[in-house]
Design a protein around this motif. Structure first.
Motif, PDB file in Angstrom:
ATOM      1  N   ASP A 251       0.842  -1.202   0.000  1.00  0.00           N
ATOM      2  CA  ASP A 251       0.000   0.000   0.000  1.00  0.00           C
ATOM      3  C   ASP A 251       0.874   1.249   0.000  1.00  0.00           C
ATOM      4  O   ASP A 251       1.382   1.679   1.036  1.00  0.00           O
ATOM      5  CB  ASP A 251      -0.913  -0.010   1.224  1.00  0.00           C
ATOM      6  CG  ASP A 251      -1.852   1.185   1.268  1.00  0.00           C
ATOM      7  OD1 ASP A 251      -1.867   1.973   0.300  1.00  0.00           O
ATOM      8  OD2 ASP A 251      -2.566   1.335   2.278  1.00  0.00           O
TER       9      ASP A 251
ATOM     10  N   SER B  51       0.026   4.241  -0.303  1.00  0.00           N
ATOM     11  CA  SER B  51      -0.582   5.399   0.353  1.00  0.00           C
ATOM     12  C   SER B  51      -0.015   5.612   1.759  1.00  0.00           C
ATOM     13  O   SER B  51      -0.127   6.698   2.320  1.00  0.00           O
ATOM     14  CB  SER B  51      -2.102   5.249   0.418  1.00  0.00           C
ATOM     15  OG  SER B  51      -2.470   4.204   1.313  1.00  0.00           O
TER      16      SER B  51
ATOM     17  N   LYS C  88       2.179   8.529   2.324  1.00  0.00           N
ATOM     18  CA  LYS C  88       1.627   9.884   2.390  1.00  0.00           C
ATOM     19  C   LYS C  88       1.320  10.310   3.820  1.00  0.00           C
ATOM     20  O   LYS C  88       0.969  11.458   4.073  1.00  0.00           O
ATOM     21  CB  LYS C  88       0.351   9.969   1.539  1.00  0.00           C
ATOM     22  CG  LYS C  88       0.588   9.691   0.062  1.00  0.00           C
ATOM     23  CD  LYS C  88      -0.706   9.782  -0.737  1.00  0.00           C
ATOM     24  CE  LYS C  88      -0.458   9.487  -2.214  1.00  0.00           C
ATOM     25  NZ  LYS C  88      -1.727   9.560  -3.014  1.00  0.00           N
TER      26      LYS C  88
END
Length: 375
Positions: free
Chosen positions: A189, A191, A194
């Motif tokens: 993942d 993400s 971020k």
């Protein structure tokens, strides 16, 4: 006046402090030798009225700000060794926090004046996080205002214009910002890169104090509940609100009373954390840090119970001449997080950020490494 004297006694003895799931590489957090065990020679300097008054004022403003933000007027409650004796100390203030009280009566119980033990930064450090006081990032958990005072262990003087970089896990024991570390989310993942929650940097003021609005960290297998910190000297703040340059003069970790951790684990969302708890006294880094030092924060409740928040303080005694090696797992950039292929996690994954050589195929390798770490 009341808020000023609130912290005074606190400083006559502020403690000093010492990365990760039992799923870490041993090299990722091997403790470095202590340069000096004690800051006892600084006791006279720390006892100077001007020093106490200044520290009381700064800590008092922070505590008052937290209480005002919660609309609380009164009634929260708030106290040379080896790691076993340190673990038995009750670091909660014995004083009740009430409106108009003398701050000095709370902060006199600040712990011993010891040199903070230095350790490797661990496998989940992200370099380049923003300079910001509030690092909660919208996460849920027990509010924690963390106050760190940095002093030079040789001169006993406070260190201003330093930058303190902290990071920790969330309420369920997960670190955000690094992709591919076992147990820290889906290794594929992207993400995760971020995320900046519970990561941030603050400068020390004219009295060596930096403070953060954070959350009490959650536990995870293999490590006692802790918060990481790096003290940078000579760094420069950039227009994008990050720091560059300078050197890491101190790398350490700070801990919490076992009873406080137990109480926190009964509060949502901490009670959803299913990972096994590692006691302070079963954590080898805590053992190393607490053999001669006290890396556990002093703390007080800021409300009627733990769910309303904690105010915690500690003193870091550092060697300003030190220059510790830093190998981040990732860097924070204007485009988000970027994995460091030569960092601790990148090396585990063969230089990539995808997670242990394909996961779950690489998971067996991870398990073997974990077992080796725990032996």
């Amino acid at each position: 006046m009341a808020l000023k004297n609130f912290l005074a006694s606190l400083l006559l003895a502020a403690p000093l402090a010492v990365a990760h799931p039992g799923k870490e590489e041993v090299y990722a957090h091997a403790a470095l030798p202590l340069e000096r065990k004690s800051l006892a020679h600084c006791s006279a300097d720390f006892a100077q009225p001007a020093f106490i008054k200044k520290t009381v004022e700064i800590h008092g403003r922070e505590l008052a700000r937290v209480k005002r933000s919660l609309g609380i007027e009164d009634k929260p409650k708030l106290r040379p060794r080896d790691y076993i004796s340190v673990s038995r100390i009750d670091h909660k203030s014995s004083k009740a926090v009430t409106k108009g009280m003398e701050l000095s009566t709370l902060f006199s119980d600040a712990g011993a004046c010891m040199l903070m033990p230095a350790v490797d930064q661990g496998p989940l450090y992200v370099q380049g996080e923003e300079v910001r006081k509030d690092i909660t990032g919208g996460e849920k958990g027990i509010p924690l205002t963390l106050v760190i005072q940095v002093v030079d262990y040789k001169t006993c003087q406070t260190v201003n214009n330093a930058y303190v970089d902290v990071w920790s896990s969330n309420s369920t024991g997960i670190y955000v910002g690094v992709q591919g570390y076992p147990g820290m989310g889906d290794p594929k993942d992207a993400s995760i890169l971020k995320g900046t929650t519970l990561r941030g940097v603050q400068p020390t003021d004219s009295h060596g104090v930096a403070s953060f609005d954070s959350l009490f960290p959650g536990h995870y297998e293999g490590r006692a509940t802790h918060i990481h910190a790096i003290v940078y000297l000579g760094a420069t703040k950039q227009a994008n609100n990050t720091i560059t340059g300078g050197r890491a003069a101190h790398i350490g970790q700070l801990y919490f009373d076992q009873g406080l951790i137990t109480a926190a684990d009964k509060v949502a969302p901490y009670n959803n954390n299913k990972m096994r708890i590692t006691q302070n006294t079963a954590d080898f880094l805590f053992m190393q840090g607490a053999n001669g030092d006290d890396p556990i924060v002093r703390y007080a409740l800021v409300g009627k119970d733990i769910s309303e928040g904690l105010f915690a303080w500690i003193r870091f005694g550092i060697n300003q001449a030190a220059n510790k090696p830093v190998s981040p797992a990732a860097w924070w950039t204007d485009k988000g997080g970027v994995m460091n292929p030569k960092g601790p996690v990148g090396q585990m994954n063969g230089g990539g950020g995808g997670g242990w050589g394909g996961w779950p195929g690489g998971k067996k390798r991870a398990a073997k490494k974990v077992e080796a770490d725990e032996e």
